[in-house]
Design a protein around this motif. Structure first.
Motif, PDB file in Angstrom:
ATOM      1  N   LEU A 297       0.824  -1.209   0.000  1.00  0.00           N
ATOM      2  CA  LEU A 297       0.000   0.000   0.000  1.00  0.00           C
ATOM      3  C   LEU A 297       0.858   1.258   0.000  1.00  0.00           C
ATOM      4  O   LEU A 297       0.616   2.208  -0.748  1.00  0.00           O
ATOM      5  CB  LEU A 297      -0.942   0.006   1.212  1.00  0.00           C
ATOM      6  CG  LEU A 297      -2.149  -0.938   1.139  1.00  0.00           C
ATOM      7  CD1 LEU A 297      -2.974  -0.841   2.418  1.00  0.00           C
ATOM      8  CD2 LEU A 297      -3.026  -0.623  -0.073  1.00  0.00           C
TER       9      LEU A 297
ATOM     10  N   TYR B 178       2.428   1.944  -3.348  1.00  0.00           N
ATOM     11  CA  TYR B 178       1.396   2.382  -4.284  1.00  0.00           C
ATOM     12  C   TYR B 178       0.934   3.806  -3.967  1.00  0.00           C
ATOM     13  O   TYR B 178       0.673   4.597  -4.874  1.00  0.00           O
ATOM     14  CB  TYR B 178       0.214   1.407  -4.213  1.00  0.00           C
ATOM     15  CG  TYR B 178      -0.850   1.652  -5.258  1.00  0.00           C
ATOM     16  CD1 TYR B 178      -0.655   1.256  -6.584  1.00  0.00           C
ATOM     17  CD2 TYR B 178      -2.048   2.286  -4.922  1.00  0.00           C
ATOM     18  CE1 TYR B 178      -1.628   1.466  -7.541  1.00  0.00           C
ATOM     19  CE2 TYR B 178      -3.021   2.506  -5.879  1.00  0.00           C
ATOM     20  CZ  TYR B 178      -2.815   2.096  -7.192  1.00  0.00           C
ATOM     21  OH  TYR B 178      -3.777   2.317  -8.138  1.00  0.00           O
ATOM     22  N   TYR B 179       0.888   4.130  -2.664  1.00  0.00           N
ATOM     23  CA  TYR B 179       0.424   5.455  -2.248  1.00  0.00           C
ATOM     24  C   TYR B 179       1.397   6.565  -2.649  1.00  0.00           C
ATOM     25  O   TYR B 179       1.053   7.747  -2.576  1.00  0.00           O
ATOM     26  CB  TYR B 179       0.189   5.503  -0.728  1.00  0.00           C
ATOM     27  CG  TYR B 179      -1.099   4.842  -0.284  1.00  0.00           C
ATOM     28  CD1 TYR B 179      -2.071   4.460  -1.202  1.00  0.00           C
ATOM     29  CD2 TYR B 179      -1.344   4.609   1.071  1.00  0.00           C
ATOM     30  CE1 TYR B 179      -3.246   3.847  -0.795  1.00  0.00           C
ATOM     31  CE2 TYR B 179      -2.518   4.008   1.493  1.00  0.00           C
ATOM     32  CZ  TYR B 179      -3.463   3.628   0.555  1.00  0.00           C
ATOM     33  OH  TYR B 179      -4.624   3.038   0.974  1.00  0.00           O
TER      34      TYR B 179
ATOM     35  N   GLY C  34       0.120   3.948   4.345  1.00  0.00           N
ATOM     36  CA  GLY C  34       0.104   2.527   3.992  1.00  0.00           C
ATOM     37  C   GLY C  34       0.169   1.640   5.220  1.00  0.00           C
ATOM     38  O   GLY C  34      -0.568   0.643   5.321  1.00  0.00           O
TER      39      GLY C  34
ATOM     40  N   VAL D 112      -6.306  -0.765  -4.757  1.00  0.00           N
ATOM     41  CA  VAL D 112      -6.331  -0.497  -3.315  1.00  0.00           C
ATOM     42  C   VAL D 112      -7.449  -1.305  -2.657  1.00  0.00           C
ATOM     43  O   VAL D 112      -7.275  -1.901  -1.582  1.00  0.00           O
ATOM     44  CB  VAL D 112      -6.517   1.019  -3.048  1.00  0.00           C
ATOM     45  CG1 VAL D 112      -6.813   1.267  -1.577  1.00  0.00           C
ATOM     46  CG2 VAL D 112      -5.268   1.777  -3.475  1.00  0.00           C
TER      47      VAL D 112
ATOM     48  N   ASN E 138      -7.051  -4.252   0.174  1.00  0.00           N
ATOM     49  CA  ASN E 138      -7.777  -4.137   1.439  1.00  0.00           C
ATOM     50  C   ASN E 138      -8.692  -5.330   1.677  1.00  0.00           C
ATOM     51  O   ASN E 138      -8.791  -5.825   2.800  1.00  0.00           O
ATOM     52  CB  ASN E 138      -8.596  -2.838   1.467  1.00  0.00           C
ATOM     53  CG  ASN E 138      -7.780  -1.684   2.023  1.00  0.00           C
ATOM     54  OD1 ASN E 138      -7.600  -1.577   3.234  1.00  0.00           O
ATOM     55  ND2 ASN E 138      -7.256  -0.842   1.143  1.00  0.00           N
TER      56      ASN E 138
END
Ligand code: K
Ligand code: K
Lengths: 449, 449
Positions: A145, A148-149, A163, A192, A196
Motif C-alpha cells: 500500500l 502504491y500510495y 500505507g 487499493v 484491502n
C-alpha cells in the motif's frame, strides 16, 4: 480444573478484565493533551469511546481521527488496535516471553482461552505463530500500500505512514482511518480495494486457519489434513461473502448502482460484502443505500467473521451449525454432519446459546438506545445498523454515533466489549463452577413450536 | 410409519394443504357479490388477503370489515375464523363423526398432528374435548359481552351479534372486528377489556392445557398431575405477560401515558401485553406508541402463544427451552431441566431449529417487503411490526397493510399461513422420509462463537 489461581479469577474472567483494563488505560492515553492536535481537546467520554472502539477493533467513532488526534494520539490508537487485534493476552505473553520469563501453565491456559483453542498442545508455538503471521501480513500489506500510495502523497514518509496504518487497520479489521474519509477517495481504485479486501479476509478468517494454511505448505508435515473447523469456517466465510455481494447487487441494481459500469457495481458489492463482516472500512457513504441493503448489511454484520479471528458477530461456525441442523432436520436425519464428520452435540448446544444470547442482547440494546434517544427521533434502521455494527465489532455506521447520548454510547461500548471478547468466552466468564448433577432427572417430552 | 396413504401425502402435508384449500374456498366466498355491502365491491386480491388472515386467525386487514362486508360476508368471515381457530382438521373430523362415519386411523393421525399431540391415545376424546371446551367458552363469552353490550346498542339483536362476534374473535385470537374500530371505543371500559383479556388467555394458552385443567377438576381422576408441557407453557405465558405489561409501562410512562390516571396506564399496559401475544384486538392506535414500545411489542408478537393453541409465534415452550438452556450453561450444568424434569435433547434441538428458521424467515420477509416498497419509503419499524404480526398471526398493525403492494401482501400471506400451521409442522411437511444413517460418522469438535 485448577490453574493455581484464585477460584474467582478464572481464565475467562482474566480475559474480560484484561480487555477492560486495556480500554481504561488507552482512554487515559487518548485523553492526554499530547494526544490531540493543538486546539482540538477531546472530552474524556470521547476518549473512552475511541479507546473501547480501538481495543475491540470495531472502528465506530465519535470524533474525526485525522482532524482530532496528534501523531502521539494516532500512535496510541494504532497500539490499541494492534493489541486488540492480536489479543491482549497473546501480546502480553509475548512481552513476558521476550523478558526471558518462563511461561507458567496458568498463563498458557489464558492464551488458549483467548484464542478459543481446545487443546493445550504447543501453546507457546501457537502464540509465536500468531505473532509471526500477523506482523508478516501487516508488513507486506504496508509495503504494497505504501509503495502504491507514493502516487498520491507528496512524501514517501506520508505514503508509507498511510500505507502502514491502512494495512494495520485492514488486517486487524479495525476500520479506523487517518485519511478522514475511510477509503471513499479510492472508490474507483480497484487495486487499493483488492489489497484491502485480501487484508480483511486474512484477519477475519481466523488465526487457526492461517496457521493451518502455513502447516499445509510445510514440506516436513506430509500427514497434514485441514481440521473440520477450518473446512467449515472457511467455506461458510466465503459462501456468505458471495451471497452478500450478490444480494447487495440485486438490491442496488435499480437504485444506487443505476447507470454505473458493471465493474464499479461489482466492486461496490464485493467491498461492502467483505467490509460488513467485520472490516468496517468503506468506499462509500452506506446511508445512500436502500433500506433493504442496510438491513441486509446488518445481517452480514451480525453473522460476522470466524472464531479466533480479529472479527466478531455470531461467527461463521455458529451460522454453519444452524444451517446444518436445519438441513439435517429437513432431510429427516438424526445426526448433523459436515465434510464426513459429525458435529458434536455440545457444539450444537453452544451454537444455539450463542445465537439466542446474541439476538436477545441485540434486541434489548436496540430498545434501550430507542429509549435513550426518544427525544432525538432516530429511525429504527439507524439504531439497528449501529448496534449490529458494535456487537459485530464491524465499525460501519449510518453516521449517528456521535449524535447519540452518552447513555446510548455506553450501550454501544458494552456491545463492543462483549463482541470482542466473544459470546462464548463472555458467558464462560460469568459461568459458575462446573456442577455435576448428583442424580439424573427423569426426562419428559414437551411440545415445541 | 404407514397410514395407508400415498407416500407423498404425509399427514403434515395434508394439514398444510387443508389450510391452503380452506383459504382458497373462503377467498371465493368473500369475493362473491352477496358478501359485500351494496356499492362496496372488493377485489379478488382483497378477498384473498382477508380469507388468509381469517383462516390463519391473524386479523390483519386490507379492508374495513364493517364498512365492506354484508351480513353474509361477516358470516363467512366468522366461519373462517372458527375453522382456523379450532383447526381445519379437528372440525373436519367432527363433521365426519356427526355424519356417523367411523374415523379411520389415518384421519385420527391427522388431528394428532394438527393439535401437535405426541401420543395416539384418546384422539376422538381429545377432539370432542376441544370442541366442547372451545364452543363452551365462546358461548359464555358471547352471553357476558352481549348482555353487557345491551347498554350500548339499540337492540338486543345488535348487542348479542356484537357480543358473539367479539367473543369468537377474542377466544380464537382472530382480532377481527365488526365495529370498525376494534376495541378503541372501550378504552375506558375495564370490564369489556378484562373479559377480552380472559378470552384471549383461554385461546392462547393451548388446548392441551384447557383439557388438563378440566381433568384436574374431574373428581374421578385422583391421580392427575399436570404435564411438564402445561407447567412450562403456562408459567412462560404469564411471566412474559407480566414482563410485557411492565416493560410497556416503563417505556410509555414519560410518553403516551403522561398525565393518565394509574388505572388507565395499567389497563393499556395489560391489554397491549395480552393482545400482542396473538390476540390482535386493540384499545388504542398502536402507532402512537414510542419506537421502543413498538419494537418491544414486535418482540412479544414474535414470542407468541402456546403450541397447540389459536396463537402463533415461536411459541412459549421454544422461548422457555432457550432460556433454560442458557441458564443451565451459565450455572455450569450439563443437563437442562425444569420442574424436576429433564428437557429431552430432541426438544432442545427443535427449539433451536424453530428459533433459527423463524428469525431467518422474518429477516428475509422484511428485506423482501423493503425491496417491494422501495418507492413507498416505508420505515423499517412499520415493516418489522407488520411482518412480526403476520408471522406471529397476531393482527396488530401500524396501519400500512392496505398501502402495501400486492407482492408485499403476498409475503404477509405466506407468513400467516406458515405461522398458523406452525413452524415444526411446516418443516415436517417439507421433511423427507426419516433416514437411518447407515453408519456413524466420527465426531470432531469445532470452535463456536
Ligand atoms: K471492525
Ligand atoms: K390474531
Amino acid at each position: 480444573m485448577k490453574f493455581g489461581m484464585n477460584k474467582l479469577l478464572t481464565p475467562f474472567r482474566i480475559i474480560v478484565l484484561s480487555y477492560i483494563i486495556a480500554m481504561a488505560v488507552f482512554s487515559i492515553l487518548l485523553y492526554l493533551p499530547v494526544s490531540s492536535l493543538p486546539g482540538e481537546a477531546v472530552s474524556y467520554q470521547e476518549a473512552l469511546f475511541t479507546a473501547v472502539s480501538a481495543v475491540s477493533v470495531t472502528g465506530l467513532t465519535v470524533v474525526n481521527v485525522s482532524e482530532t488526534y496528534s501523531g502521539a494520539g494516532v500512535f496510541f490508537l494504532a497500539l490499541a488496535i494492534q493489541l486488540g487485534g492480536i489479543g491482549v493476552m497473546t501480546l502480553g505473553t509475548f512481552v513476558w516471553m521476550v523478558l526471558g520469563q518462563k511461561i507458567p501453565l496458568s498463563r498458557r491456559m489464558l492464551i488458549m482461552v483467548d484464542q478459543n483453542q481446545i487443546s493445550f498442545a504447543g501453546m507457546v508455538k501457537l502464540m509465536r505463530g500468531i505473532l509471526f503471521v500477523a506482523i508478516g501480513i501487516e508488513v507486506v500489506g504496508a509495503l504494497i500500500l505504501g509503495t502504491y500510495y507514493m502516487n498520491f502523497f507528496d512524501t514517501a514518509q506520508e505514503a508509507y505512514y498511510q500505507g502502514a496504518f491502512g494495512a494495520l487497520s485492514a488486517f486487524t479489521n479495525a476500520g479506523f482511518d487517518v485519511t478522514g474519509q475511510s477509503l471513499v477517495p479510492f472508490a474507483d481504485d480497484y487495486f487499493v480495494q483488492l489489497v484491502n479486501i485480501l487484508l480483511i479476509f486474512a484477519g477475519a478468517i481466523g488465526f487457526p486457519v492461517l496457521l493451518e494454511i502455513r502447516e499445509y505448505f510445510n514440506p516436513e508435515n506430509k500427514q497434514f489434513r485441514f481440521s473440520l473447523f477450518t473446512k467449515i469456517s472457511v467455506s461458510t466465510y466465503f459462501i456468505v461473502f458471495v451471497i452478500g455481494a450478490a444480494g447487495l447487487w440485486l438490491m442496488e441494481i435499480g437504485a444506487y448502482y443505476e447507470g454505473m459500469p458493471w465493474h464499479q457495481q461489482l466492486f461496490f458489492s464485493m467491498f461492502n460484502s467483505a467490509t460488513a463482516r467485520s472490516g468496517g472500512l468503506s468506499t462509500m457513504d452506506v446511508s445512500d443505500l436502500t433500506l433493504a441493503s442496510l438491513l441486509f448489511l446488518s445481517g452480514l454484520m451480525i453473522i460476522g467473521a470466524s472464531p479466533s479471528s480479529v472479527g466478531g458477530g455470531i461467527r461463521t461456525t455458529t451460522l454453519a451449525v444452524m444451517f446444518l441442523t436445519i438441513r439435517s432436520f429437513i432431510l429427516g436425519r438424526s445426526d448433523v454432519k459436515a465434510f464426513g464428520r459429525e458435529i458434536h452435540q455440545e457444539d450444537r448446544q453452544k451454537a444455539f446459546i450463542v445465537l439466542s444470547v446474541f439476538m436477545v442482547g441485540l434486541f434489548f440494546a436496540v430498545i434501550l438506545i430507542a429509549v435513550f434517544e426518544q427525544a432525538n427521533d432516530i429511525a429504527l434502521m439507524a439504531i439497528v445498523f449501529d448496534a449490529s455494527s458494535a456487537f459485530g465489532t464491524v465499525g460501519l455506521s449510518m453516521g449517528i454515533t456521535d449524535e447519540l447520548t452518552f447513555a446510548s454510547q455506553s450501550i454501544l461500548m458494552t456491545l463492543m466489549l462483549i463482541g470482542r471478547v466473544g459470546l462464548v468466552a463472555f458467558l464462560f466468564s460469568i459461568r459458575a463452577q462446573d456442577k455435576k448433577t448428583p442424580y439424573k432427572h427423569p426426562t419428559e417430552r414437551i411440545i415445541i413450536g
